[in-house]
Design a protein around this motif. Sequence first.
Motif, short mmCIF file in Angstrom:
data_model
loop_
_atom_site.label_atom_id
_atom_site.label_comp_id
_atom_site.label_asym_id
_atom_site.label_seq_id
_atom_site.Cartn_x
_atom_site.Cartn_y
_atom_site.Cartn_z
N GLU A 62 13.83 -35.72 39.63
CA GLU A 62 12.57 -35.32 39.76
C GLU A 62 12.29 -34.73 38.56
O GLU A 62 12.70 -33.85 38.01
CB GLU A 62 12.74 -34.18 40.88
N GLY A 63 11.18 -35.27 37.91
CA GLY A 63 10.82 -34.88 36.46
C GLY A 63 11.80 -34.97 35.45
O GLY A 63 12.50 -36.25 35.42
N ASP A 64 12.50 -33.98 35.03
CA ASP A 64 13.42 -34.08 34.05
C ASP A 64 14.88 -33.60 34.28
O ASP A 64 15.75 -33.09 33.47
CB ASP A 64 12.86 -33.39 32.61
N ARG A 65 15.00 -33.62 35.83
CA ARG A 65 16.24 -33.02 36.30
C ARG A 65 16.63 -33.81 37.60
O ARG A 65 15.68 -34.53 38.08
CB ARG A 65 16.11 -31.50 36.55
N VAL A 66 17.85 -33.82 37.75
CA VAL A 66 18.63 -34.62 38.79
C VAL A 66 18.47 -33.52 40.00
O VAL A 66 18.90 -32.44 40.28
CB VAL A 66 20.04 -34.81 38.43
N LEU B 117 23.66 -38.80 34.07
CA LEU B 117 22.36 -39.42 33.69
C LEU B 117 21.83 -38.96 32.20
O LEU B 117 21.96 -37.95 31.93
CB LEU B 117 21.26 -39.06 34.82
N THR B 118 20.74 -39.74 31.88
CA THR B 118 20.55 -39.50 30.35
C THR B 118 19.11 -39.49 30.33
O THR B 118 18.53 -39.72 31.40
CB THR B 118 20.92 -40.43 29.55
N GLU B 119 18.39 -39.42 29.12
CA GLU B 119 16.92 -39.31 29.06
C GLU B 119 16.39 -40.73 29.54
O GLU B 119 15.06 -40.79 29.88
CB GLU B 119 16.74 -39.12 27.55
N THR B 120 16.95 -41.82 29.29
CA THR B 120 16.62 -43.26 30.14
C THR B 120 16.06 -42.96 31.20
O THR B 120 14.97 -43.55 31.75
CB THR B 120 17.68 -44.20 29.88
N VAL C 155 12.09 -42.98 33.08
CA VAL C 155 11.44 -43.46 34.44
C VAL C 155 10.87 -42.60 35.44
O VAL C 155 9.90 -42.67 36.04
CB VAL C 155 12.67 -44.28 35.19
N SER C 156 11.69 -41.36 35.86
CA SER C 156 11.10 -40.27 36.73
C SER C 156 9.75 -39.82 36.06
O SER C 156 8.87 -39.50 36.79
CB SER C 156 11.97 -39.22 36.74
N LEU C 157 9.39 -39.79 34.66
CA LEU C 157 8.37 -39.28 34.26
C LEU C 157 7.19 -40.30 34.18
O LEU C 157 6.18 -39.91 33.73
CB LEU C 157 8.50 -38.56 32.88
N GLY C 158 7.45 -41.48 34.62
CA GLY C 158 6.57 -42.61 34.57
C GLY C 158 6.37 -43.13 33.28
O GLY C 158 5.47 -43.91 33.07
N GLY D 39 8.17 -42.44 43.07
CA GLY D 39 6.99 -41.70 43.66
C GLY D 39 6.61 -40.92 42.44
O GLY D 39 7.03 -41.22 41.29
N PRO D 40 5.46 -40.09 42.54
CA PRO D 40 5.16 -39.33 41.49
C PRO D 40 6.20 -38.34 40.97
O PRO D 40 6.84 -37.83 41.65
CB PRO D 40 4.01 -38.51 41.87
N ALA D 41 6.40 -38.62 39.55
CA ALA D 41 7.38 -37.75 38.84
C ALA D 41 8.78 -37.68 39.65
O ALA D 41 9.54 -36.67 39.68
CB ALA D 41 7.02 -36.36 38.82
N SER D 42 9.07 -38.71 40.08
CA SER D 42 10.32 -39.10 40.91
C SER D 42 11.05 -40.46 40.34
O SER D 42 10.27 -41.38 40.18
CB SER D 42 10.14 -38.78 42.34
#
Length: 485
Positions: A107-111, A123-126, A130-133, A157-160
């Motif tokens: 979700e967003g920038d966190r697991v 997990l990484t920024e990659t 994707v979660s940030l769209g 989904g949104p931010a997910s």
Amino acid sequence: MTDTQTQRERPRRGVVETVHQRMHQWTLRVSLAARVATLTTTAVALTLSSVSAGVYVVVRAELVDNLDASIRVRAEQAVAAGYTPGSLNEQDADLLDVAGMEIYRVEGDRVLATLTGSTKVQLTETEVAVSLGQQTSSARTAIVDGDAYRVVAVQAGPASALVMVQRMDSVQHTLDRLGLVLAITTLAGMAVAGAAGWAVASNGLRPVRRLTRAAEHVARTQELQPIEVVGRDELARLTTSFNQMLMALDASQAQQRRLVADAGHELRTPLTSLRTNVELLTQASTAGRPLTDDQSTEVMVDIRAQVEELTSLIGDLVELARDEPLHHDPEPLDLSEVVEHAINRVQLRAPSLTFATTLEPWWVVGEPRALERAVTNLLDNAAKWSPAEGTVEVSLQDGVVTVRDHGPGIAEADLPHVFERFYRSREARTLPGSGLGLSIVRRAAERHGGTVEVESEPGSGATFRMTVPGSNPSAPHTPVSEPSQ
């Protein structure tokens, strides 16, 4: 180039030169067949290695793409089914963990959670992107404790984002087997190429070895025996050329032996006569009975004639034995002037004869001395056979020097041999001469790219024609082509 760059380049050049020197020494020590086999093996090894590497890279990319597609489809299906951290029971999580799969929800920038409860792959920024769209999906390979994992993220989904991780054991196992097969294939191909290269080189170089043995045999024994020609390829042509060289060398040696034998035979007569006259003078002086003035004069005239004959014979022999090409710097000249000079010389030796001349300008590129001697020999031959107070007809038209006498002619059996060295007809053996004059004529004509021929009928004289390539210019400086040398 700066000093620093120069200092850096020197060791590199030294290494390259050392490699070249070692390669040169290796080629000197190794046989040609071994070199051909080595080059064949190296070429095949490079080709198979390149093909194997290409196959390996393409198959790996295809397998990874298929794995990504499979994982992405399952991830999209999971998103469509609405999986949440609480939707998986403990048994499902254990099964996924045993299968080497992990599922994360970001979700967003966190697991937010791990659906399987496993946290082997970080997990990484990659995946965060994707979660940030920022990306619709992503795929990468992660190495954990020496094991390879494929990490695929899709939007949930949104931010997910939903991240699925699967071990690459099956793909790696397939690639390992493929690499082993390709390595075995490459090594087998190299072995086959080396054996085939050695066989082809050995069989293909067999004619070369035969030529080598033949050349060594010729150098060791001086026996010029041709070797058998097999096939019609380039090596067969090389063998044919080698045989032709042997035949030419054999003919040259036979010609040299015949020249020495004929020269010895021709020199024997004047030397014997000269020795007889010298012994006669010596005996007359020692016996106290000197010769009369007439006898002394007769002996001295005979000695002078024999010396002149020896001088002429030796000069002709030297001319024929040189066997050198046309002078390296031939000059343009008018052949009519050469013929005229030759006529003036022969006229002094045969004052009773009349030389009827018809001369046209004919410019050639050649050696004046050789051409004048050839024409002089033709005129001397005509003067020798012409009757007293006779006429010798000399003409030069279109590059053809024609000399015709009105003597007894040449017998039909002698016509094919008149230009051979030391050949003298039965009638000519009683006259002065060595049988070399007409040979010199043919030699001079051939050296200037021309020909010489003779026609005769017994009782009606002989006609000699010497052709020399050139031109009949309107101006004396018109260029003419040089003869072949």
